[in-house]
Enzyme design. Structure first.
Site, PDB file in Angstrom:
ATOM      1  N   ARG A  55      27.241  27.577   0.676  1.00 49.23           N
ATOM      2  CA  ARG A  55      27.412  26.216   0.163  1.00 49.23           C
ATOM      3  C   ARG A  55      28.561  25.501   0.870  1.00 49.23           C
ATOM      4  O   ARG A  55      29.290  26.099   1.662  1.00 49.23           O
ATOM      5  CB  ARG A  55      27.609  26.270  -1.354  1.00 49.23           C
ATOM      6  CG  ARG A  55      26.310  26.683  -2.086  1.00 49.23           C
ATOM      7  CD  ARG A  55      26.559  26.900  -3.564  1.00 49.23           C
ATOM      8  NE  ARG A  55      27.201  25.743  -4.168  1.00 49.23           N
ATOM      9  CZ  ARG A  55      27.898  25.791  -5.306  1.00 49.23           C
ATOM     10  NH1 ARG A  55      28.066  26.931  -5.944  1.00 49.23           N
ATOM     11  NH2 ARG A  55      28.440  24.691  -5.790  1.00 49.23           N
ATOM     12  N   ARG A  72       0.801  -1.226   0.000  1.00 51.06           N
ATOM     13  CA  ARG A  72       0.000   0.000   0.000  1.00 51.06           C
ATOM     14  C   ARG A  72       0.836   1.280   0.000  1.00 51.06           C
ATOM     15  O   ARG A  72       0.295   2.373  -0.063  1.00 51.06           O
ATOM     16  CB  ARG A  72      -0.965  -0.007   1.188  1.00 51.06           C
ATOM     17  CG  ARG A  72      -2.173  -0.902   0.937  1.00 51.06           C
ATOM     18  CD  ARG A  72      -3.188  -0.763   2.047  1.00 51.06           C
ATOM     19  NE  ARG A  72      -2.775  -1.466   3.252  1.00 51.06           N
ATOM     20  CZ  ARG A  72      -3.079  -1.072   4.481  1.00 51.06           C
ATOM     21  NH1 ARG A  72      -3.783   0.023   4.675  1.00 51.06           N
ATOM     22  NH2 ARG A  72      -2.680  -1.771   5.526  1.00 51.06           N
TER      23      ARG A  72
END
Ligand code: UD1
Ligand code: CA
Length: 452
Positions: A328, A13
């Site tokens: 970064r 599911r």
């Protein structure tokens, strides 16, 4: 003590190619949550029964302290535990957990294991809607008699609201004998672990039930909907924990921690921030709305304004970052550095008090103290093949719209005029500029439209 984690089920599911127990909850695989909780109980043997997604599951979470048992085909929970028995130590208790029930608490399990010292102990809860679960059938004296699965239950039994969570603990010495007597003569043609409860009763072993503190501890994940529901439960637990430590959250319902967050005193976190990996916020850090931080250390008193994105980076104390700043990997800022809007830093070190307040890209750079980097400054660090370093020494002033074509160095106290394209080192304490001389043409006329 032994712990067996059942994780062979398919999870149809979930409608996913990823094995069910590898789906992330709070940034960590469902199965890893269960393994970590199991480890906190210091078992002698920790055994995982896997099947669907077999090797992928093992590869994703393997560690030297885990014993793996492949169950293929999956013939039921009793069959799964039976395959694990050869890996267990004879003495003591065996605790059975489910790999898709991630939020079970160690305290709850300790209580259960304690109850199992001289009995079979089952973790049960009362549900308003017990459908789908095995029901706890008690005799007239209120003692547990057996567990009946929903599919095998009579109308009367289905009305019972006390359910089997599936988590149980029992003396290991009895396990192999009872498991060998299981049959699959039932509605699902499966070997039910739950059938050993009736056997324990018949053998005169007391059966006890204990209960979790919260129902959410025993909720399983069978669908993306249930996964999302448990995500909120997990996040709320983290938020509560942070607030108990003194962190101020603008809204505990709008916090997402997908890893580990460590906070000093008087930290404030505004709404909709996401924290991934390991994030450390020192004392009095303020994180504005919608910031994303991954593997970051933010120094005391620093302020991150809205929409800042920080990854694999260090911000020193008293930093002023954002809004819309992007730090970064490899960014290291010392104390009092300012990084303003639309400034991208990568693999760059800034010493104390330097500033890049507007619209810049600084990559592969070493920047000294008290440097001012003007708007539109770009380090041209990449020639399409290799990357080069830019060095900017203390007290330099970089005029707006400057390109620093690396490798290049700006000396101490140097000034670069606006618009400079720097291709050679700029000497210290000197003005350097590369600029076409300004020209004004007198008597020049704008072209006119010709009228036909
Ligand atoms: C089982 C219990 C039921 C309980 C319910 C709680 C049995 C027979 N029934 O139901 O009483 O109310 O859990 O959720 O035990 N698994 C394997 N191998 C198998 C079958 C299952 O590893 O062959 C694992 C699954 O991956 C899952 C767990 O065991 O983690 C439970 O399996 P699931 O099919 O969800 O449970 P039920 O049989 O429905
Ligand atoms: Ca189930």
């Amino acid at each position: 003590m032994n712990i067996v984690i059942l994780a062979a089920g398919q999870g149809k599911r979930m409608h996913s190619n990823l094995p069910k127990v590898l789906h992330p909850l709070a940034g960590k695989a469902l199965l890893s949550h269960v393994i970590d909780t199991a480890r906190s109980l210091a078992p002698q043997k920790l055994c995982i029964v896997h099947g669907h997604g077999g090797e992928a599951v093992r590869a994703a979470v393997d560690a030297p302290d885990l014993a793996w048992v492949l169950q293929d085909p999956q013939l039921g929970t009793g069959h799964a535990v039976m395959l694990a028995v050869p890996f267990l130590t004879e003495a003591g208790t065996t605790l059975v957990l489910y790999g898709d029930v991630p939020l079970i608490r160690a305290e709850t399990l300790q209580k259960l294991v304690h109850a199992a010292r001289d009995s079979l102990a089952i973790l049960t809860v009362e549900l308003t809607d017990p459908s789908g679960y095995g029901r706890i059938v008690r005799d007239t004296a209120g003692r547990v008699a057996r567990i009946v699965e929903q599919k095998d239950a009579t109308q009367e039994e289905r009305a019972i609201r006390e359910i089997n969570t599936g988590i149980m603990a029992l003396p290991t010495s009895r396990l192999s004998e009872w498991l060998s007597r299981l049959s699959n003569d039932n509605a699902q043609r499966e070997y039910y672990l739950t059938d050993i409860v009736g056997m324990a009763v018949a053998a005169g072993l007391p059966v006890r039930t204990t209960h979790p503190l919260a129902e959410s501890e025993v909720l399983g994940v069978n669908s993306k909907l249930q996964l999302a529901e448990l995500e909120r439960v997990a996040q709320r637990r983290i938020a509560d924990h942070l607030m108990e430590q003194g962190v101020r959250l603008a809204d505990p319902a709008r916090l997402d921690v997908r890893g580990e967050i460590i906070c000093g005193r008087d930290v404030f976190i505004d709404v909709n921030c996401v924290f991934e990996g390991r994030v450390v916020l020192d004392e009095a850090v303020e994180v504005g709305p919608a910031c994303v931080l991954k593997n970051a250390h933010i120094g005391a008193g620093s302020r991150l304004s809205a929409f800042s994105h920080i990854e694999d980076a260090i911000v020193g104390p008293d930093g002023v970052i954002g809004p819309f700043a992007r730090l970064r990997p490899g960014t290291e800022l010392a104390a009092g550095v300012h990084v303003g809007n639309f400034v991208e830093l990568k693999n760059s070190k800034f010493a104390a008090q330097s500033k890049a307040n507007h619209l810049a890209y600084i990559g592969d750079a070493v920047v000294g103290s008290r440097v001012n980097i003007g708007a539109g400054t770009i380090t041209c660090n990449y020639d399409g093949a290799n990357k080069y370093q830019t060095i900017i020494e203390d007290d330099a002033f970089i005029g707006s719209d400057t390109q620093l074509v690396a490798p290049v160095k700006v000396g101490r106290g140097a000034t670069l005029g606006a618009g400079t394209t720097l291709t050679q080192d700029a000497p210290a304490d000197t003005l350097t500029l590369s600029r076409v001389r300004q020209l004004s043409v007198s008597g020049w006329k704008r072209p006119q439209k010709s009228n036909k």
